[in-house]
Scaffold this motif. Sequence first.
Motif, mmCIF file in Angstrom:
data_model
loop_
_atom_site.group_PDB
_atom_site.id
_atom_site.type_symbol
_atom_site.label_atom_id
_atom_site.label_comp_id
_atom_site.label_asym_id
_atom_site.label_seq_id
_atom_site.Cartn_x
_atom_site.Cartn_y
_atom_site.Cartn_z
ATOM 1 N N GLU A 126 48.196 -47.732 -42.490
ATOM 2 C CA GLU A 126 49.591 -47.633 -42.053
ATOM 3 C C GLU A 126 49.896 -46.247 -41.475
ATOM 4 N N HIS A 127 50.397 -46.234 -40.238
ATOM 5 C CA HIS A 127 50.766 -44.986 -39.550
ATOM 6 C C HIS A 127 52.139 -45.239 -38.951
ATOM 7 N N ILE A 128 53.132 -45.206 -39.827
ATOM 8 C CA ILE A 128 54.408 -45.887 -39.574
ATOM 9 C C ILE A 128 55.593 -44.936 -39.515
ATOM 10 N N SER A 129 55.344 -43.693 -39.094
ATOM 11 C CA SER A 129 56.412 -42.703 -38.963
ATOM 12 C C SER A 129 57.505 -43.185 -38.003
ATOM 13 N N THR A 130 58.706 -42.700 -38.232
ATOM 14 C CA THR A 130 59.797 -42.936 -37.285
ATOM 15 C C THR A 130 59.360 -42.408 -35.916
ATOM 16 N N ALA A 131 59.524 -43.225 -34.876
ATOM 17 C CA ALA A 131 59.016 -42.825 -33.558
ATOM 18 C C ALA A 131 59.525 -41.433 -33.171
ATOM 19 N N GLY A 132 58.601 -40.593 -32.701
ATOM 20 C CA GLY A 132 58.962 -39.253 -32.270
ATOM 21 C C GLY A 132 58.845 -38.184 -33.344
ATOM 22 N N THR A 133 58.458 -38.569 -34.566
ATOM 23 C CA THR A 133 58.407 -37.555 -35.628
ATOM 24 C C THR A 133 56.996 -37.099 -35.979
ATOM 25 N N GLU A 134 55.998 -37.956 -35.853
ATOM 26 C CA GLU A 134 54.624 -37.559 -36.200
ATOM 27 C C GLU A 134 53.968 -37.018 -34.930
#
Length: 840
Positions: free
Chosen positions: A672-680
């Motif tokens: 799972e690589h499920i960060s809020t878009a634009g944060t990771e």
Amino acid sequence: VEASIPEPQREAWKRNQITSFTDRDGFEKEVVRHVETTLARSMFNCDEIAAYSATSLAFRDRLITHWNRTQQRQTYRDTKRVYYLSLEFLMGRALDNAMLNVGLKNVAQGMRFLRAFAFDCYDCVIEDVVKQEHDAALGNGGLGRLAACFLDSLATLNFPAWGYGLRYRYGIFKQEIIDGYQVEVPDYWLDFNPWEFPRHDVTVDIQFFGQVNKKTVGGKTISVWEAGEIVQAVAYDVPIPGYDTPTTNNLRLWSSKASGGEFDFQKFNSGDYESSVADQQRAETISAVLYPNDNLERGKELRLKQQYFWVAASLYDIVRRFKKSRRSWNEFPDQVAIQLNDTHPTLAIVELQRILVDIEGLEWDNAWEIVTSTFGYTNHTVLPEALEKWPVGLVQHLLPRHLQIIYDINLFFLQSVEKAFPDDRDMLRRVSIIEESQPKMVRMAFLAIVGSHKVNGVAELHSDLIKTTIFKDFVEIYGPDKFTNVTNGITPRRWLHQANPRLSELIASKCGGNDFLKDLTLLNQLEKHVQDKQFRKEWAEIKYANKVRLAKHIKDTTGVVVNPASLFDVQVKRIHEYKRQQLNIFGVIHRYLSLKAMTPDQRKKQLPRVSIFGGKAAPGYWMAKQIIHLINSVGAVVNKDEDIGDLLKVIFLEDYNVSKAEMICPASDISEHISTAGTEASGTSNMKFVLNGGLIIGTCDGANIEITREIGESNIFLFGNLSEDVEDLRHAHTYGSHTIDSDLDKVFNEIEKGTFGTPHDFSAMIAAVRQHGDYYLVSDDFHSYIETHQLVDEAYRNQDEWIAKCITSVSRMGFFTSDRCINEYAEEIWNVEPLAVDRH
Ligand code: AZC
């Protein structure tokens, strides 16, 4: 190397060259010698730790020869060097890597010889021996591990390069889970570390505090910084072997010590013994502990002290090396490239300007030209809470001369901005290195941009984002060319060959041997075998065996029995709201509730799943600790629910670190690589999981986007809102009406009913979504997340196609090697060339 030895001494040098073992016999002799002499133990008392120590020492001897020669060669050739300044190097274990890179791992595989006389490790094989090593955990997460992968690639590609960091006595804390809560235990890792070499002869006195006086020397006024305190930096060197090359580079870590020996003798003699010891301790505190925050800055004075201590010692060392060749200062940028790993070493810019102007007597403009041509700055985050700012008052107190220089840098910079944008008064306020807040702050990222010739982000989306958000004005000022992207990468030596030897071997059998470890694009040869039944079968067997190994670890450490035939769903990384482990555990609860609502017949048709979590929370990050607690509380209920059985297990793996990652990545089906878009900014474990034959579920964020481009959309499970929509959604949450996803609402209600323990324990997590604007868009993405997990289940049922997807993905991962990454830095930012080696 030979050419660097003066003629008269050459013969003697040749005659007395140290030879090291080349075969199993030689290796065994060396191990016995080290056990009996270096460790002063009898072979009959050799236990696993002694076997580890002696094996390390035997390989270390080999490495040292390479290391000395590499340093000699680099000094003799005197070409441009790269210096990688990083406050974190998350190295993990060294022995396995040393064996691999030296190329004699096979001789150690004969460890069973110990059987002959070492009763205490009768059955011990090299895998057991390797496990005795304590991880070198001098980092928090992605940023520190990236630095470690870079060192591996720099050496493998034969670049003359040094890493500079701090030798923390305590690395990242060890995490224990007690009653479902994280408890931090100090990581005292230096007890026995055969991989470091104290250089008591390489020391630098570092100044702090005091005041600045003006002096006139030869008609010129110069600033002299009179120190208030002096602390000594002592070098500790760590050899960094390249793979399949004799190049062995150096990682220099500084340790702090009171200057002027063990005690202040004046105090000592006057009977003030206690305070002389206190001085000593205060000095040693500087390098005592790694700050355990990931993507968060807390502005502690000791942290600033660490930064200056490390930067000043490193620059002194670099300048000393440069001066040996008696070149003119203008050649400095032709000989030296310094990369700033995030803003932590930004004071290096100020320190070099100080050395050039105050000590070497160069004119300001000339010095500044040299400084800016030397430095490059890598940004790793756009999160505002992670951007470093130091109160002006603190800098003034600790580093009075540096603050003056910062003000001058800012003055000249703002003058040039004013000239270029005469009608934009607000621009000056926005880009000033000094933030006119209360208190005033030094903005380190701005200082790093102004003092560097290149600024890079770590994945395409991230590099675009910094240009359009946090550094937008600077793109206008300097033009777009100063800003570039270097997408992160990982070393395939550690993350495939070492972590997953069987898969690596299978791949080698289809890719014409081990060359793919040096040219990862060769993986593309796998693709033509995707339809090969036998190949797929072996592939699947290896994955299964890796899952059995992880299942055993889970049983041993948590007592929970998991079925290796289940789908293993893994999220391991630092715990952070932006990485959204809360989204994952809410999704797990949703799955649990769905299973509970089914009839036994319906349940029989469901796919068994193990949800595996791991990661540390910063000790002061309360919400992250609540997330860990919820995961464990859900596990406690679900894992003993007889209705559910194997259909769902929830595991929290204690103390996630590099060596555990080496075991976990090969065992994952989906990660799972499920960060809020634009944060990771990038993420790098996404690369590790795919390279090990696992698929990923992820948002359109960081390197997930480029992974998708490389492996194809049909081989990845993407979901969720896009980064360009995030701002509007957040705005709507705050100013419009905010309705929570109905499935998520059910999950919340269940938590509030007390199904997973005292509801109050989790009320803040729920309130963050319901009442406080859901900053991380958990509710907005929930539906899409759940639906996508259903697609994962369906896809996994067709094992044949699943394996085909995995193989295809691996075959297309060539881009994500850190070798590619380092070559890009070398060409675009550092302008350095590798140094040819003579293999002997
Ligand atoms: C991390 C980023 O969060 C991660 O996305 C990236 O892969 C990694 O750097 C390497 O570039 N950043 C940090 O760990 N810390 C800071 C201060 O950015």
